[in-house]
Design an enzyme around this catalytic site. Structure first.
Site, PDB file in Angstrom:
ATOM      1  N   ASN A  10     -56.178  13.089 -60.286  1.00 15.99           N
ATOM      2  CA  ASN A  10     -57.534  12.978 -59.740  1.00 15.99           C
ATOM      3  C   ASN A  10     -57.388  13.006 -58.214  1.00 15.99           C
ATOM      4  OD1 ASN A  10     -60.086  12.276 -58.961  1.00 15.99           O
ATOM      5  ND2 ASN A  10     -60.214  10.417 -60.204  1.00 15.99           N
ATOM      6  N   LYS A  14     -54.747  10.179 -57.374  1.00 14.20           N
ATOM      7  CA  LYS A  14     -54.406   9.187 -58.397  1.00 14.20           C
ATOM      8  C   LYS A  14     -53.772   9.934 -59.561  1.00 14.20           C
ATOM      9  CE  LYS A  14     -58.630   7.060 -57.756  1.00 14.20           C
ATOM     10  NZ  LYS A  14     -59.845   6.609 -58.323  1.00 14.20           N
ATOM     11  N   ARG A  38     -59.087  16.200 -62.865  1.00 12.19           N
ATOM     12  CA  ARG A  38     -60.503  15.842 -62.837  1.00 12.19           C
ATOM     13  C   ARG A  38     -61.180  16.691 -61.760  1.00 12.19           C
ATOM     14  NH1 ARG A  38     -63.453  10.971 -59.896  1.00 12.19           N
ATOM     15  NH2 ARG A  38     -65.511  11.336 -60.761  1.00 12.19           N
ATOM     16  N   HIS A  90     -70.223  11.327 -63.936  1.00  9.52           N
ATOM     17  CA  HIS A  90     -69.563  10.333 -64.812  1.00  9.52           C
ATOM     18  C   HIS A  90     -69.546  10.820 -66.273  1.00  9.52           C
ATOM     19  CE1 HIS A  90     -71.057   7.041 -61.816  1.00  9.52           C
ATOM     20  NE2 HIS A  90     -69.824   7.406 -61.494  1.00  9.52           N
ATOM     21  N   GLY A  93     -70.355   0.975 -61.820  1.00 11.27           N
ATOM     22  CA  GLY A  93     -69.218   0.631 -60.968  1.00 11.27           C
ATOM     23  C   GLY A  93     -69.700   0.704 -59.542  1.00 11.27           C
ATOM     24  N   GLY A  95     -70.083   3.496 -57.913  1.00  6.99           N
ATOM     25  CA  GLY A  95     -71.136   4.470 -58.225  1.00  6.99           C
ATOM     26  C   GLY A  95     -71.697   4.071 -59.577  1.00  6.99           C
ATOM     27  N   ARG A 111     -75.060   3.347 -52.199  1.00 13.00           N
ATOM     28  CA  ARG A 111     -76.031   4.445 -52.323  1.00 13.00           C
ATOM     29  C   ARG A 111     -77.386   3.910 -52.749  1.00 13.00           C
ATOM     30  NH1 ARG A 111     -72.447   8.106 -56.179  1.00 13.00           N
ATOM     31  NH2 ARG A 111     -70.625   7.025 -55.403  1.00 13.00           N
ATOM     32  N   GLU A 120     -68.260  -3.762 -67.077  1.00 16.10           N
ATOM     33  CA  GLU A 120     -67.231  -4.368 -67.930  1.00 16.10           C
ATOM     34  C   GLU A 120     -66.951  -5.822 -67.573  1.00 16.10           C
ATOM     35  OE1 GLU A 120     -63.634  -1.938 -67.854  1.00 16.10           O
ATOM     36  OE2 GLU A 120     -64.870  -0.136 -68.022  1.00 16.10           O
ATOM     37  N   GLU A 146     -61.435   7.294 -68.326  1.00 18.34           N
ATOM     38  CA  GLU A 146     -61.651   8.707 -68.037  1.00 18.34           C
ATOM     39  C   GLU A 146     -60.334   9.480 -68.063  1.00 18.34           C
ATOM     40  OE1 GLU A 146     -65.068   8.878 -64.864  1.00 18.34           O
ATOM     41  OE2 GLU A 146     -64.156   6.900 -64.869  1.00 18.34           O
TER      42      GLU A 146
HETATM   43  P1  AMP Z   1     -65.466   0.949 -60.327  1.00 16.84           P
HETATM   44  O1  AMP Z   1     -66.158   1.877 -59.379  1.00 16.84           O
HETATM   45  O2  AMP Z   1     -65.777   1.219 -61.763  1.00 16.84           O
HETATM   46  O3  AMP Z   1     -63.989   0.798 -60.068  1.00 16.84           O
HETATM   47  O4  AMP Z   1     -66.094  -0.486 -60.057  1.00 16.84           O
HETATM   48  C1  AMP Z   1     -65.861  -1.164 -58.856  1.00 16.84           C
HETATM   49  C2  AMP Z   1     -66.826  -2.314 -58.712  1.00 16.84           C
HETATM   50  O5  AMP Z   1     -66.755  -3.170 -59.848  1.00 16.84           O
HETATM   51  C3  AMP Z   1     -66.505  -3.214 -57.540  1.00 16.84           C
HETATM   52  O6  AMP Z   1     -67.096  -2.750 -56.365  1.00 16.84           O
HETATM   53  C4  AMP Z   1     -67.107  -4.529 -57.964  1.00 16.84           C
HETATM   54  O7  AMP Z   1     -68.440  -4.592 -57.484  1.00 16.84           O
HETATM   55  C5  AMP Z   1     -67.172  -4.474 -59.460  1.00 16.84           C
HETATM   56  N1  AMP Z   1     -66.326  -5.486 -60.111  1.00 16.84           N
HETATM   57  C6  AMP Z   1     -65.002  -5.418 -60.374  1.00 16.84           C
HETATM   58  N2  AMP Z   1     -64.579  -6.568 -60.948  1.00 16.84           N
HETATM   59  C7  AMP Z   1     -65.656  -7.375 -61.053  1.00 16.84           C
HETATM   60  C8  AMP Z   1     -65.894  -8.702 -61.555  1.00 16.84           C
HETATM   61  N3  AMP Z   1     -64.910  -9.433 -62.091  1.00 16.84           N
HETATM   62  N4  AMP Z   1     -67.152  -9.187 -61.486  1.00 16.84           N
HETATM   63  C9  AMP Z   1     -68.139  -8.462 -60.946  1.00 16.84           C
HETATM   64  N5  AMP Z   1     -67.999  -7.223 -60.453  1.00 16.84           N
HETATM   65  C10 AMP Z   1     -66.777  -6.675 -60.508  1.00 16.84           C
END
Ligand code: AMP
Length: 403
Positions: A7, A14, A91, A180, A210, A212, A241, A334, A385
């Site tokens: 990626n 990555k 990706r 996504h 996440g 995004g 965003r 999650e 992914e």
């Molecule tokens: P991603 O883009 O899927 O990697 O998600 C990243 C975002 O997940 C981070 O900016 C956090 O806001 C959120 N995140 C990760 N761990 C936690 C957690 N234990 N509790 C709440 N938000 C989380």
């Protein structure tokens, strides 16, 4: 068969190496700050200590070369030789209307990805650099591309068109694409498996929340609508965003604040969302911590964030004339117990009933968080992914050798 999943971002790469028998991750890592004399490499192989190094890496070619060295190194590696890599899966963010599924890389495919640079100027060019670097370092190894947009190519015209002059679609392909896709694809299939019913029989809303964030309405086993649009800016409120807003805000802000189009675009992409409203952070962990300490701006940011997602879930339930399953995935989806609780608490009219104890369980497994009495199955399904990219690559390479 061993598959390397890559990626590539503008200054990052990555990677994960899979052994497809058992779908085990043999090694994974990332290279950051590519293009500098102090790129950071983090590499972890099964059963070996994590390796971290800082070294000059002027382009993606150098990064891929180093990754292959690390994978085949007697200390850090898991492969006897470079030739043990059977295929590479990449990706690619934007496949436009040309790519409705993953495909093996050919000259025509590369030409088409280049033609789509316009639609994803920040994402597709680095992906092409990754492909070129992999081809240069692993000649004769089949390469596959997996697109973020492909899963959403099943959307019908009434959901993907914008109500603007048709000439813009015809001439410039301005339409909703959605992103996504690999994640929505992966978690919807897994949720159906967990529920024990065919995906095609379930009306499902998948929420990839996440940094995004996007949600998708899955009808008849296919993407029927999704919240991101021509670009990943539309839809839900995100970390930095804005998501949906009145398009008139753009010229209005440009005039009142004497900003250029580029500056407003940067404001909407990098300085809006949770970050802008909380005034402190784009990270849900920090927002919820601040909220619990009584920070009113953090609470407002959280309330807006969950409100906007609830509206989308309600809209998609209406669009599909019902909902059987609601799925949360990605960093926030999650991990954040309070976030899922706040979203679901306002959706009882749909027959959604959360089980607080199940919602509070932390696990890497797909699981129910709704009560047994809930009319709608609510699940947390950790996304993967990279695994989906590896599976698609595996399938394409196998089909090719059987052909
Ligand atoms: P991603 O883009 O899927 O990697 O998600 C990243 C975002 O997940 C981070 O900016 C956090 O806001 C959120 N995140 C990760 N761990 C936690 C957690 N234990 N509790 C709440 N938000 C989380």
């Amino acid at each position: 068969m061993k598959i390397l999943v890559m990626n590539a971002g503008s200054s990052s790469l990555k990677y994960q190496l899979y052994e497809m028998t058992g779908e085990a991750v043999l090694a994974h890592g990332r290279v950051e700050r590519i293009g500098s004399d102090s790129a950071i490499v983090t590499h972890e192989a099964a059963g070996r200590p994590e390796l971290r190094e800082v070294k000059e890496m002027l382009d993606h070619n150098a990064a891929v070369k180093r990754v292959i060295e690390l994978l085949t190194d007697s200390g850090s590696g898991v492969l006897g030789a470079m030739g043990d890599i059977d295929a590479v899966g990449h990706r690619v963010v934007h496949g436009g209307e040309s790519f409705k599924a993953s495909t093996l890389v050919t000259n025509e495919v590369k030409q088409e990805i280049r033609r789509l640079f316009d639609l994803a100027p920040l994402h597709n060019p680095p992906a092409m650099m990754g492909i070129a670097a992999a081809e240069a370092n692993l000649p004769n190894v089949p390469q596959a591309v997996v697109f973020d947009t492909a899963f959403h190519q099943t959307m019908p015209m009434e959901t993907f068109l914008y109500p603007i002059p048709m000439v813009l679609y015809k001439r410039h392909k301005i339409r909703r694409y959605g992103f996504h896709g690999t994640s929505h694809d992966y978690v919807s299939a897994h949720a159906a498996e967990k529920i024990g019913k065919p995906l095609a029989s379930l009306k499902m809303v998948t929420c990839h929340i996440g940094n995004g964030a996007s949600c998708a309405a899955i009808l008849d086993g296919k993407s029927y609508d999704t919240s991101m649009g021509l670009t990943p800016l539309e839809g839900l409120m995100m970390g930095t965003r804005s998501g949906d807003l009145d398009p008139a805000i753009v010229p209005f802000t440009m005039a009142r604040e004497e900003l250029t189009l580029g500056e407003v675009s940067s404001m909407l992409n990098k300085h809006s969302g949770l970050q802008a409203i909380s005034g402190t952070s784009s990270d849900m962990r920090e927002i919820t911590d601040a909220m619990q300490e009584g920070d009113k701006q953090a609470k407002l940011a959280f309330d807006m964030y969950t409100y906007r997602l609830r509206k989308y879930i309600g809209a998609y339930a209406a669009a599909m004339n019902g909902i059987d399953a609601l799925v949360f995935t990605a960093g926030v989806g999650e991990n954040s117990i309070v976030f899922r609780k706040a979203v679901c608490e306002g959706l009882t009219f749909l027959g959604i009933e959360l089980d607080e104890r199940r919602n509070a369980v932390r696990s890497k497994e797909a699981r129910y968080i709704s009560s047994d009495a809930s009319r709608v199955a609510v699940l947390v399904v950790p996304t993967n992914e990279e695994l989906l990219i590896a599976r698609d690559t595996y399938r394409l390479v196998n089909n090719r050798s059987q052909a």
